[in-house]
Scaffold this motif. Structure first.
Motif, mmCIF file in Angstrom:
data_model
loop_
_atom_site.group_PDB
_atom_site.id
_atom_site.type_symbol
_atom_site.label_atom_id
_atom_site.label_comp_id
_atom_site.label_asym_id
_atom_site.label_seq_id
_atom_site.Cartn_x
_atom_site.Cartn_y
_atom_site.Cartn_z
ATOM 1 N N MET A 5 -14.620 -8.905 -4.833
ATOM 2 C CA MET A 5 -14.692 -8.264 -3.525
ATOM 3 C C MET A 5 -13.368 -7.574 -3.192
ATOM 4 O O MET A 5 -13.335 -6.494 -2.625
ATOM 5 N N GLU A 6 -12.249 -8.209 -3.580
ATOM 6 C CA GLU A 6 -10.943 -7.626 -3.315
ATOM 7 C C GLU A 6 -10.809 -6.264 -3.983
ATOM 8 O O GLU A 6 -10.298 -5.312 -3.382
ATOM 9 N N ALA A 7 -11.298 -6.168 -5.238
ATOM 10 C CA ALA A 7 -11.192 -4.900 -5.962
ATOM 11 C C ALA A 7 -11.995 -3.803 -5.275
ATOM 12 O O ALA A 7 -11.597 -2.636 -5.270
ATOM 13 N N ALA A 8 -13.113 -4.196 -4.637
ATOM 14 C CA ALA A 8 -13.961 -3.206 -3.976
ATOM 15 C C ALA A 8 -13.273 -2.581 -2.778
ATOM 16 O O ALA A 8 -13.573 -1.446 -2.393
ATOM 17 N N PHE A 9 -12.327 -3.313 -2.170
ATOM 18 C CA PHE A 9 -11.646 -2.806 -0.996
ATOM 19 C C PHE A 9 -10.339 -2.088 -1.315
ATOM 20 O O PHE A 9 -9.797 -1.385 -0.479
ATOM 21 N N GLN A 10 -9.821 -2.266 -2.502
ATOM 22 C CA GLN A 10 -8.477 -1.782 -2.802
ATOM 23 C C GLN A 10 -8.314 -0.283 -2.541
ATOM 24 O O GLN A 10 -7.288 0.170 -2.032
ATOM 25 N N ARG A 11 -9.340 0.486 -2.869
ATOM 26 C CA ARG A 11 -9.225 1.941 -2.746
ATOM 27 C C ARG A 11 -9.335 2.399 -1.292
ATOM 28 O O ARG A 11 -8.939 3.510 -0.959
ATOM 29 N N GLU A 12 -9.926 1.550 -0.431
ATOM 30 C CA GLU A 12 -10.243 1.986 0.927
ATOM 31 C C GLU A 12 -9.345 1.389 2.004
ATOM 32 O O GLU A 12 -9.332 1.865 3.136
ATOM 33 N N LEU A 13 -8.597 0.339 1.681
ATOM 34 C CA LEU A 13 -7.762 -0.303 2.686
ATOM 35 C C LEU A 13 -6.673 0.634 3.184
ATOM 36 O O LEU A 13 -6.041 1.346 2.397
ATOM 37 N N ARG A 14 -6.462 0.630 4.497
ATOM 38 C CA ARG A 14 -5.405 1.439 5.103
ATOM 39 C C ARG A 14 -4.532 0.530 5.950
ATOM 40 O O ARG A 14 -5.032 -0.230 6.775
ATOM 41 N N VAL A 15 -3.243 0.614 5.755
ATOM 42 C CA VAL A 15 -2.323 -0.261 6.475
ATOM 43 C C VAL A 15 -1.918 0.392 7.797
ATOM 44 O O VAL A 15 -1.738 1.606 7.877
ATOM 45 N N GLN A 16 -1.815 -0.423 8.847
ATOM 46 C CA GLN A 16 -1.311 0.009 10.141
ATOM 47 C C GLN A 16 -0.158 -0.914 10.526
ATOM 48 O O GLN A 16 -0.283 -2.131 10.456
ATOM 49 N N THR A 17 0.931 -0.323 10.940
ATOM 50 C CA THR A 17 2.087 -1.094 11.407
ATOM 51 C C THR A 17 2.195 -0.936 12.914
ATOM 52 O O THR A 17 2.122 0.179 13.441
ATOM 53 N N LEU A 18 2.340 -2.059 13.602
ATOM 54 C CA LEU A 18 2.394 -2.068 15.063
ATOM 55 C C LEU A 18 3.714 -2.649 15.530
ATOM 56 O O LEU A 18 4.204 -3.629 14.962
ATOM 57 N N HIS A 19 4.269 -2.076 16.579
ATOM 58 C CA HIS A 19 5.461 -2.623 17.203
ATOM 59 C C HIS A 19 5.044 -3.612 18.298
ATOM 60 O O HIS A 19 3.908 -3.585 18.780
ATOM 61 N N GLU A 20 5.944 -4.473 18.693
ATOM 62 C CA GLU A 20 5.648 -5.453 19.745
ATOM 63 C C GLU A 20 5.171 -4.738 21.015
ATOM 64 O O GLU A 20 5.782 -3.788 21.487
ATOM 65 N N GLY A 21 4.037 -5.207 21.549
ATOM 66 C CA GLY A 21 3.472 -4.619 22.759
ATOM 67 C C GLY A 21 2.532 -3.461 22.504
ATOM 68 O O GLY A 21 1.854 -3.000 23.439
#
Length: 228
Positions: A1-17
């Motif tokens: 299942m992890e391999a199926a998501f690898q191509r599609e995952l997008r990272v978001q970085t959030l600051h406090e608040g």
């Protein structure tokens, strides 16, 4: 299942608040917390999610197939955080067995959150019960109800009500002189023996004890048929 998501995952970085989503957003994705801490809000914080936990799956699964459900709560970063976004289209495109495994994972996460919510609800009910018992020692039953309503509804004050009432004052003749020089525990036990029967009779006749004043008791009976 992890391999199926690898191509599609997008990272978001959030600051406090910083908000991850609001309660009115369309639930077109969900997130997995990678770093930091996020707060699920409904006016105040109702839950916190840390690394490895899923956020947004409840709203994501809400509604009939083909509908566009919306979020139920705001989600805000409590510290600098990183989440992985998984879009609905990614999950819809999974092969049958992989998709079933994903939904099983989500179901397990939901069960864990329901267990957490049930425990929180039980703790809150216990705390409210303890609070009512403590307040009942100081005020009449209507006072307990009004105070509980304020705590639950967030009102700032109890609105006054004008009522006719019969007021009772009693005093133990000579008790102050009797108590002088005696042990405080003994005096307290004697006081309870003499005032408890009064309180029982007042309550039995639908009266309410307003306060104890040393060896005196103040009570009242509301007059429901009297003009206000």
């Amino acid at each position: 299942m992890e391999a199926a998501f690898q191509r599609e995952l997008r990272v978001q970085t959030l600051h406090e608040g910083q908000a991850l989503c609001s309660g009115s957003d369309e639930a077109d994705c969900l997130w997995i917390v990678d770093e930091g801490l996020l707060q699920v809000m409904a006016g105040s914080t109702i839950a916190r999610r840390g690394p490895g936990e899923i956020i947004g799956e409840m709203a994501f699964l809400r509604g009939a197939p083909g509908s566009s459900p919306v979020r139920g709560n705001d989600v805000v970063a409590a510290s600098r955080s990183k989440v992985w976004r998984i879009d609905r289209s990614t999950i819809d495109g999974l092969a049958g067995e992989t998709r079933a495994l994903w939904y099983e994972t989500v179901a397990r996460a939901l069960v864990a959150k329901l267990d957490e919510a049930s425990l929180q609800r039980a703790n809150q009910a216990r705390d409210l019960h303890r609070g009512d018992r403590a307040i009942a020692r100081l005020v009449c039953p209507e006072g307990v109800q009004a105070t509980s309503a304020i705590l639950l509804n967030g009102a700032e004050a109890i609105p006054p009500v004008r009522r006719m009432a019969v007021i009772w004052f009693s005093d133990l003749s000579g008790f102050s002189a009797h108590s002088e020089g005696r042990d405080a525990v003994e005096v307290g036990a004697t006081l309870r023996r003499l005032t408890d029967p009064q309180v029982e009779e007042i309550q039995r006749s639908n009266g309410q004890v307003d306060k104890h004043m040393g060896d005196a008791v103040m009570a009242f009976w509301l007059c429901p048929d009297a003009p206000r």
